[in-house]
Scaffold this active site. Structure first.
Site, mmCIF file in Angstrom:
data_model
loop_
_atom_site.group_PDB
_atom_site.id
_atom_site.type_symbol
_atom_site.label_atom_id
_atom_site.label_comp_id
_atom_site.label_asym_id
_atom_site.label_seq_id
_atom_site.Cartn_x
_atom_site.Cartn_y
_atom_site.Cartn_z
ATOM 1 N N HIS A 98 33.357 -11.147 42.621
ATOM 2 C CA HIS A 98 32.011 -11.276 43.168
ATOM 3 C C HIS A 98 31.469 -9.922 43.606
ATOM 4 C CE1 HIS A 98 34.518 -11.225 46.777
ATOM 5 N NE2 HIS A 98 33.437 -10.918 47.476
ATOM 6 N N ASP A 100 29.024 -8.768 46.645
ATOM 7 C CA ASP A 100 28.708 -9.396 47.927
ATOM 8 C C ASP A 100 27.256 -9.871 48.003
ATOM 9 O OD1 ASP A 100 31.181 -9.257 49.124
ATOM 10 O OD2 ASP A 100 30.827 -7.315 50.073
ATOM 11 N N HIS A 258 34.354 -7.140 43.312
ATOM 12 C CA HIS A 258 35.713 -7.037 43.835
ATOM 13 C C HIS A 258 36.349 -8.421 43.939
ATOM 14 C CE1 HIS A 258 32.948 -7.253 47.294
ATOM 15 N NE2 HIS A 258 33.896 -7.909 47.934
ATOM 16 N N ARG A 273 34.651 -5.917 58.215
ATOM 17 C CA ARG A 273 33.737 -5.356 57.222
ATOM 18 C C ARG A 273 32.346 -5.155 57.811
ATOM 19 N NH1 ARG A 273 32.504 -9.397 52.784
ATOM 20 N NH2 ARG A 273 30.817 -9.975 54.184
#
Length: 282
Positions: A98, A100, A258, A273
């Protein structure tokens, strides 16, 4: 600062850098940003930074965003806490290619991810260069997807495990976004293949150029979309990073995907994150 490439097409490790200094050192930050545009994902080890430093560094790229499903640190807005402990079920969905939050009208520019605690083995993350994935497409495929748009949905991904009422409320808050299948990177000018696991279907495929009869529509569009999404799984476009505590990854979300490898349960994996608000793809 020393830059050590990790693969031919993507990824480099920065050595001799203290990210805490980059929060106030303009020249150092500029060097890091230039390296990010070139290598698309950067890695650092042994970064003993605070949460405040983490947020301050990421904020140099732009305003940070919270996530509607994943929890954030209450004292540091924009710092999403991705904590998987022994109470998390072993079959918890995590591992899909995906980019983000492409279900947003303006998907993130990028992110800064820090490892707080990780398994002794397993739990790696893989990134893939989607500009190279586009570049290597056959000429006839490039022609077919020129001008195509795809729908991206939070309802069909994060919402799938929710009761129907909550799922519908989530979609009402975050309506499906429509993005070009091939976007232009706003800083490098590269063409990027911009479909991933959040993409549900093409929105302008059913035209006389592509469909003679209705039977052509569903399999024709879905087969092409699945083929494009599968380009992320080609090893030649990837870099794989093994985490240690206080390791950091910085990636450009506009040209990469990623995959968080879920091969470590029963073990603890805690990550934090900071996602940076991006612009509307074109």
């Amino acid at each position: 600062m020393r830059i050590e490439k990790l693969t031919t097409h993507i990824g480099a490790e920065l050595v001799g850098v203290d990210l805490a200094k980059a929060t106030s050192d303009d020249a150092l930050f500029d060097d890091i940003k230039a390296a990010l545009l070139e290598h698309k994902v950067l890695f650092l080890r042994d970064q003993l930074i605070s949460k405040a430093d983490h947020v301050a560094f990421a904020s140099r790229f732009g305003e940070l965003e919270d996530h509607p499903v994943a929890g954030s640190d209450p004292d540091h807005p924009g710092l999403v806490c991705i904590y998987k402990d022994l109470d998390s079920p072993p079959d918890h969905y995590e591992n899909a290619w995906h980019c983000d939050a492409t279900w947003r009208e303006k998907p993130p520019l990028g992110a800064v991810l820090r490892c707080i605690e990780c398994p002794p083995v397993g739990g790696d993350t893989i990134w893939v260069n989607m500009a190279r994935a586009y570049e290597d497409l056959p000429a006839d495929i490039k022609l077919r997807i020129e001008g195509l748009y795809a729908r991206h949905s939070i309802e069909a991904s994060f919402g799938a495990r929710m009761p129907i009422e909550k799922r519908h409320a989530l979609k009402a808050q975050y309506p499906d976004a429509e993005h070009p299948v091939v976007r232009i990177h706003p800083e490098t000018g590269e063409k990027v293949l911009f479909v991933n696991s959040f993409a549900t279907h093409f929105t302008n495929y059913h035209t006389s150029e592509n469909v003679r009869y209705g039977q052509d529509y569903a399999p024709g569009g879905s087969n092409l979309l699945n083929y494009l999404i599968a380009r992320a799984s080609i090893p030649e476009y990837q870099v794989r990073w093994r985490w240690r505590p206080n390791s950091i990854a910085i990636w450009d979300n506009r040209c990469t995907q990623h995959y968080a490898v879920m091969d470590y349960w029963p073990a603890v994996r805690k990550m934090e994150r900071a996602g940076i608000i991006g612009d509307k793809p074109y």
